[in-house]
Design a protein around this motif. Sequence first.
Motif: not given
Length: 420
Positions: A122-131, A135-141, A191-196
Motif C-alpha cells: 500500500v502506498v499511502r498519502g494525505s490529500v485534499v478532496a474537492d467536490s 472539500n475535506d482532508t483524506a488519505q489515499v491508499y 472529484l479533484i484530489l490535491r496532493a502538494g
Amino acid sequence: MAAVTTNLRIAVRFLTAKKRSMLMSLAGIVFGVGFFIVTQAQTSGFEDFFIKTILGTNGAIRIEDKFQDTIYAMSAAGHDANASKFLVSAREGRKYIEGVEDPELLMQALKEFQNVSGASMVVRGSVVADSSFKNDTAQVYGIRLENHLAVSDLEHQISRGSLEDYRSTPTGVLLGSVLASRLQVSVGDSLILRAGDQQRRYRVSAIYETGVSDIDKVRIYMHLGEARSLLKKTTGASFIQVALFDKDRAPQDAAQMENVFRHGAQGWQEREKTWLEVFRALRVSSALTVSTIILISGLGMFNTLAMIVMEKTKEIAILRSMGYTRRDISHIFIWQGTIVLIIGTVLGWAFGAGVTYGVSKLPIRIRGIFTTDSFVVAWSIWHYVAATVTAAIVVMTASLIPARRAAKLEPGDIIRGTSQ
C-alpha cells in the motif's frame, strides 16, 4: 448401588418437604445460569464481530518502517596509558526509517511463511478532496486490487457501484461511505484530489462501508500506479498488509517477520489492544454481575437445607439408629443440592439458548467501531460450561455446610435434646 438409590430417594423426600423454598432457589439458578449465558454470548459476539471487521479492513499484520539498531560505544581502556584499548558496543534502541524500501522483495519472501494467506503493498498519502459541494482532508491508499482483495473484505464492503467499474477505469477511486456523504458525491460523480502541487480529477467507481467510521470518513482507494504518480512516490511502499490463515498466531508471526525483514511488524492484537481490553473487561464485569443471582440462590438453598436439618433431626436419628453412617447422612443432603443443580442448569441452558436466539433477532443500530443493525451473539459451548461451573461451586458449597452439620448429629443427643 442400592445405598446410593436409597439415599437419593430420601433426598427427594426431604426436598419435597420444602417445595416452595426449593422452587425459589431453583428458579434463581435457572435465571442465573440463563442470564450468564446470554450476557457472555452478547459480549463475545460483539468482540468477535469487531475482530472480524478489523481483520477485514486492516489485515492481521502490518509491516512498515524499516529499522536499524542504534548502538552506543565506550572505551574499555583504563586510565593507565599502557592498558589495552578497544570499544565495547551495545544496542540502545532502534532508529526507524519510514516506509518499506523494497516491497516486491518482501512480498516474495512472505510466501515462504506457511501461515500467510496473502499480502498487499500500500502506498499511502494525505490529500485534499474537492467536490462541487465542499472539500475535506483524506488519505489515499494506492493498491493492486487483486492483492488487496486477498487481505481484506473490500469486495464485500462495497455498498454502491461495482469493483468491475473500478478495475476498468484507471482514474477510478473507491470512496468511504462517510467521506462520500460529507462531500455529497455518489457513484459516477467526479472529484479533484490535491496532493502538494499535484491536482487531478478522478471518478467515483464505487462506495464502500467497513463499519469503522474513522476509516470510512478518510480512506480513498485508487490504483497503485496512479497513487504513485499523484503522491510522487515512485518507489517503495508505505506498508504491507498481511492476512493469515490462523489469526491467533499474529504475534508470533509478526515477531518472526521483524527478525527476518528488519521492518516493524505489528499484529492485530497489539494494534487493537485498547479495544480488546475494553471487551474483556465488559465480559468479566457482566459475568460477575450475573453471578450474584446464582450466589443469592445459593444462600437461599443454604437456609432451606439448614432448616431441613433442624426439622428432620428425628428422621436423621432414626436413620442413624438403622445403621446409616455419617457419610450416608452427608450424602443425602449433598444429593439434594445435586438434584437442584442438575435441574437448574439444564433448564438454565434451555432458557439461555432461547433468550440468546431472541436477542439475536432484536434490531439495533450501531455505528462507530463497527456497523450492525442487530444484536450480535456468539454461540459457544464454553459459555455453558462456565455457567455450569459457577452454579456448581455456589450450590455445592451451600449444600456442604448443612450436610456436614447433619452428619455430626448423634441419635443419643437427639433423643436427649442436646444436639447442636
